[in-house]
Design a protein around this motif. Sequence first.
Motif, PDB file in Angstrom:
ATOM      1  N   GLU A  63       4.788   9.923 -11.154  1.00  0.00           N
ATOM      2  CA  GLU A  63       4.264  10.390 -12.438  1.00  0.00           C
ATOM      3  C   GLU A  63       3.804   9.248 -13.336  1.00  0.00           C
ATOM      4  O   GLU A  63       2.816   9.392 -14.056  1.00  0.00           O
ATOM      5  CB  GLU A  63       5.303  11.250 -13.159  1.00  0.00           C
ATOM      6  N   LEU A  64       4.486   8.122 -13.284  1.00  0.00           N
ATOM      7  CA  LEU A  64       4.163   7.008 -14.180  1.00  0.00           C
ATOM      8  C   LEU A  64       3.154   6.022 -13.606  1.00  0.00           C
ATOM      9  O   LEU A  64       2.484   5.319 -14.371  1.00  0.00           O
ATOM     10  CB  LEU A  64       5.444   6.268 -14.568  1.00  0.00           C
ATOM     11  N   THR A  65       3.037   5.944 -12.274  1.00  0.00           N
ATOM     12  CA  THR A  65       2.146   4.933 -11.713  1.00  0.00           C
ATOM     13  C   THR A  65       0.989   5.503 -10.902  1.00  0.00           C
ATOM     14  O   THR A  65      -0.132   5.029 -11.005  1.00  0.00           O
ATOM     15  CB  THR A  65       2.916   3.940 -10.822  1.00  0.00           C
ATOM     16  N   VAL A  66       1.251   6.509 -10.109  1.00  0.00           N
ATOM     17  CA  VAL A  66       0.202   7.036  -9.227  1.00  0.00           C
ATOM     18  C   VAL A  66      -0.607   8.121  -9.919  1.00  0.00           C
ATOM     19  O   VAL A  66      -1.844   8.088  -9.891  1.00  0.00           O
ATOM     20  CB  VAL A  66       0.795   7.565  -7.904  1.00  0.00           C
ATOM     21  N   ALA A  67       0.046   9.083 -10.546  1.00  0.00           N
ATOM     22  CA  ALA A  67      -0.651  10.218 -11.154  1.00  0.00           C
ATOM     23  C   ALA A  67      -1.736   9.797 -12.147  1.00  0.00           C
ATOM     24  O   ALA A  67      -2.822  10.368 -12.128  1.00  0.00           O
ATOM     25  CB  ALA A  67       0.338  11.176 -11.802  1.00  0.00           C
ATOM     26  N   PRO A  68      -1.482   8.810 -13.011  1.00  0.00           N
ATOM     27  CA  PRO A  68      -2.517   8.446 -13.982  1.00  0.00           C
ATOM     28  C   PRO A  68      -3.546   7.439 -13.452  1.00  0.00           C
ATOM     29  O   PRO A  68      -4.247   6.797 -14.229  1.00  0.00           O
ATOM     30  CB  PRO A  68      -1.713   7.843 -15.137  1.00  0.00           C
ATOM     31  N   SER A  69      -3.647   7.317 -12.144  1.00  0.00           N
ATOM     32  CA  SER A  69      -4.572   6.330 -11.580  1.00  0.00           C
ATOM     33  C   SER A  69      -5.204   6.875 -10.304  1.00  0.00           C
ATOM     34  O   SER A  69      -4.814   7.912  -9.791  1.00  0.00           O
ATOM     35  CB  SER A  69      -3.830   5.024 -11.284  1.00  0.00           C
ATOM     36  N   VAL A  91      -5.732  -3.267  -1.915  1.00  0.00           N
ATOM     37  CA  VAL A  91      -5.552  -2.112  -2.778  1.00  0.00           C
ATOM     38  C   VAL A  91      -6.552  -2.200  -3.920  1.00  0.00           C
ATOM     39  O   VAL A  91      -6.749  -3.265  -4.505  1.00  0.00           O
ATOM     40  CB  VAL A  91      -4.113  -2.083  -3.353  1.00  0.00           C
ATOM     41  N   SER A  92      -7.167  -1.073  -4.228  1.00  0.00           N
ATOM     42  CA  SER A  92      -7.991  -0.998  -5.429  1.00  0.00           C
ATOM     43  C   SER A  92      -7.454   0.152  -6.262  1.00  0.00           C
ATOM     44  O   SER A  92      -7.129   1.217  -5.738  1.00  0.00           O
ATOM     45  CB  SER A  92      -9.470  -0.791  -5.090  1.00  0.00           C
ATOM     46  N   ALA A  93      -7.323  -0.096  -7.546  1.00  0.00           N
ATOM     47  CA  ALA A  93      -6.770   0.910  -8.441  1.00  0.00           C
ATOM     48  C   ALA A  93      -7.628   1.005  -9.693  1.00  0.00           C
ATOM     49  O   ALA A  93      -8.080  -0.003 -10.230  1.00  0.00           O
ATOM     50  CB  ALA A  93      -5.333   0.556  -8.818  1.00  0.00           C
ATOM     51  N   ARG A  94      -7.843   2.236 -10.113  1.00  0.00           N
ATOM     52  CA  ARG A  94      -8.510   2.507 -11.386  1.00  0.00           C
ATOM     53  C   ARG A  94      -7.543   3.349 -12.205  1.00  0.00           C
ATOM     54  O   ARG A  94      -7.059   4.382 -11.737  1.00  0.00           O
ATOM     55  CB  ARG A  94      -9.820   3.246 -11.177  1.00  0.00           C
ATOM     56  N   PHE A  95      -7.273   2.898 -13.413  1.00  0.00           N
ATOM     57  CA  PHE A  95      -6.285   3.538 -14.268  1.00  0.00           C
ATOM     58  C   PHE A  95      -6.961   4.457 -15.278  1.00  0.00           C
ATOM     59  O   PHE A  95      -8.159   4.336 -15.536  1.00  0.00           O
ATOM     60  CB  PHE A  95      -5.442   2.478 -14.973  1.00  0.00           C
ATOM     61  N   ALA A  96      -6.194   5.359 -15.854  1.00  0.00           N
ATOM     62  CA  ALA A  96      -6.720   6.322 -16.822  1.00  0.00           C
ATOM     63  C   ALA A  96      -7.379   5.631 -18.012  1.00  0.00           C
ATOM     64  O   ALA A  96      -8.283   6.185 -18.627  1.00  0.00           O
ATOM     65  CB  ALA A  96      -5.604   7.243 -17.294  1.00  0.00           C
ATOM     66  N   THR A  97      -6.945   4.419 -18.313  1.00  0.00           N
ATOM     67  CA  THR A  97      -7.522   3.658 -19.428  1.00  0.00           C
ATOM     68  C   THR A  97      -8.902   3.102 -19.096  1.00  0.00           C
ATOM     69  O   THR A  97      -9.577   2.568 -19.967  1.00  0.00           O
ATOM     70  CB  THR A  97      -6.618   2.460 -19.763  1.00  0.00           C
ATOM     71  N   ALA A  99      -9.186   0.673 -16.882  1.00  0.00           N
ATOM     72  CA  ALA A  99      -8.911  -0.626 -16.269  1.00  0.00           C
ATOM     73  C   ALA A  99      -8.974  -0.500 -14.745  1.00  0.00           C
ATOM     74  O   ALA A  99      -8.599   0.523 -14.175  1.00  0.00           O
ATOM     75  CB  ALA A  99      -7.535  -1.131 -16.696  1.00  0.00           C
ATOM     76  N   ARG A 100      -9.441  -1.560 -14.121  1.00  0.00           N
ATOM     77  CA  ARG A 100      -9.518  -1.614 -12.657  1.00  0.00           C
ATOM     78  C   ARG A 100      -8.883  -2.914 -12.188  1.00  0.00           C
ATOM     79  O   ARG A 100      -8.970  -3.933 -12.869  1.00  0.00           O
ATOM     80  CB  ARG A 100     -10.963  -1.601 -12.181  1.00  0.00           C
ATOM     81  N   VAL A 101      -8.290  -2.847 -11.006  1.00  0.00           N
ATOM     82  CA  VAL A 101      -7.707  -4.050 -10.421  1.00  0.00           C
ATOM     83  C   VAL A 101      -7.723  -3.916  -8.902  1.00  0.00           C
ATOM     84  O   VAL A 101      -7.646  -2.819  -8.363  1.00  0.00           O
ATOM     85  CB  VAL A 101      -6.266  -4.289 -10.952  1.00  0.00           C
ATOM     86  N   GLY A 102      -7.841  -5.040  -8.258  1.00  0.00           N
ATOM     87  CA  GLY A 102      -7.747  -5.096  -6.806  1.00  0.00           C
ATOM     88  C   GLY A 102      -6.779  -6.198  -6.420  1.00  0.00           C
ATOM     89  O   GLY A 102      -6.696  -7.222  -7.107  1.00  0.00           O
ATOM     90  N   TRP A 124       3.295  -7.724  -3.469  1.00  0.00           N
ATOM     91  CA  TRP A 124       2.005  -7.924  -4.110  1.00  0.00           C
ATOM     92  C   TRP A 124       2.238  -8.534  -5.484  1.00  0.00           C
ATOM     93  O   TRP A 124       3.358  -8.583  -5.966  1.00  0.00           O
ATOM     94  CB  TRP A 124       1.202  -6.622  -4.178  1.00  0.00           C
ATOM     95  N   ASP A 125       1.167  -9.014  -6.102  1.00  0.00           N
ATOM     96  CA  ASP A 125       1.255  -9.757  -7.359  1.00  0.00           C
ATOM     97  C   ASP A 125       1.238  -8.816  -8.566  1.00  0.00           C
ATOM     98  O   ASP A 125       0.176  -8.358  -8.989  1.00  0.00           O
ATOM     99  CB  ASP A 125       0.098 -10.748  -7.427  1.00  0.00           C
ATOM    100  N   LEU A 126       2.408  -8.533  -9.113  1.00  0.00           N
ATOM    101  CA  LEU A 126       2.533  -7.641 -10.259  1.00  0.00           C
ATOM    102  C   LEU A 126       1.773  -8.174 -11.469  1.00  0.00           C
ATOM    103  O   LEU A 126       1.173  -7.400 -12.219  1.00  0.00           O
ATOM    104  CB  LEU A 126       4.010  -7.438 -10.612  1.00  0.00           C
ATOM    105  N   SER A 127       1.769  -9.481 -11.680  1.00  0.00           N
ATOM    106  CA  SER A 127       1.116 -10.043 -12.866  1.00  0.00           C
ATOM    107  C   SER A 127      -0.377  -9.711 -12.903  1.00  0.00           C
ATOM    108  O   SER A 127      -0.947  -9.516 -13.968  1.00  0.00           O
ATOM    109  CB  SER A 127       1.330 -11.555 -12.941  1.00  0.00           C
ATOM    110  N   ARG A 128      -0.969  -9.596 -11.747  1.00  0.00           N
ATOM    111  CA  ARG A 128      -2.400  -9.259 -11.681  1.00  0.00           C
ATOM    112  C   ARG A 128      -2.650  -7.842 -12.211  1.00  0.00           C
ATOM    113  O   ARG A 128      -3.598  -7.594 -12.950  1.00  0.00           O
ATOM    114  CB  ARG A 128      -2.868  -9.384 -10.237  1.00  0.00           C
ATOM    115  N   VAL A 129      -1.801  -6.912 -11.859  1.00  0.00           N
ATOM    116  CA  VAL A 129      -1.937  -5.539 -12.313  1.00  0.00           C
ATOM    117  C   VAL A 129      -1.628  -5.453 -13.813  1.00  0.00           C
ATOM    118  O   VAL A 129      -2.358  -4.808 -14.575  1.00  0.00           O
ATOM    119  CB  VAL A 129      -1.033  -4.593 -11.512  1.00  0.00           C
ATOM    120  N   LEU A 130      -0.557  -6.103 -14.251  1.00  0.00           N
ATOM    121  CA  LEU A 130      -0.209  -6.060 -15.671  1.00  0.00           C
ATOM    122  C   LEU A 130      -1.309  -6.679 -16.527  1.00  0.00           C
ATOM    123  O   LEU A 130      -1.601  -6.173 -17.616  1.00  0.00           O
ATOM    124  CB  LEU A 130       1.134  -6.761 -15.902  1.00  0.00           C
ATOM    125  N   SER A 131      -1.949  -7.733 -16.042  1.00  0.00           N
ATOM    126  CA  SER A 131      -3.063  -8.356 -16.778  1.00  0.00           C
ATOM    127  C   SER A 131      -4.234  -7.401 -16.906  1.00  0.00           C
ATOM    128  O   SER A 131      -4.868  -7.307 -17.956  1.00  0.00           O
ATOM    129  CB  SER A 131      -3.527  -9.638 -16.087  1.00  0.00           C
TER     130      SER A 131
END
Length: 135
Positions: A63-69, A91-97, A99-102, A124-131
């Motif tokens: 609910e907190l990480t996958v659903a909104p992305s 991994v490529s992710a696009r967030f509800a905001t 924001a995109r990250v790979g 994986w590198d958490l700091s990259r996603v948080l940035s």
Amino acid sequence: MFTTHPAAVAALTAMSAIGAGDRDAWLACYAPDAVLHDPVGGSPLDPHGAGLRGRAALERFWELTVAPSQVRFEVAAVHPAGAEAAVVASVSARFATGARVGYDGVFVYRVDDDGRIVSLRAYWDLSRVLSALAG
């Protein structure tokens, strides 16, 4: 990617369910007392790095990480051995905001005798996603 190894099948099925946004299919891949380290070392959802254990924790993670992305895995290799499989993926992710990250990661899945995931250790590198989320 075709495989019959139980851990590899479970890993690829779980990743596919994430890509499809199918919460129920993803949860069905896991044993009731499974432990999720995603990522290993801790995160805002797992500040002590002990892992998220059990169905309720997995549901909260979804609910907190996958659903909104929207998350997609590009699997480069699967290395099954014993009751585990290590999956190398981008991994490529696009967030509800917006924001995109790979990022690249190694995802180690362990299954029980029924082929259900009892442990996921994701590197994986958490700091990259948080940035990406902050920026």
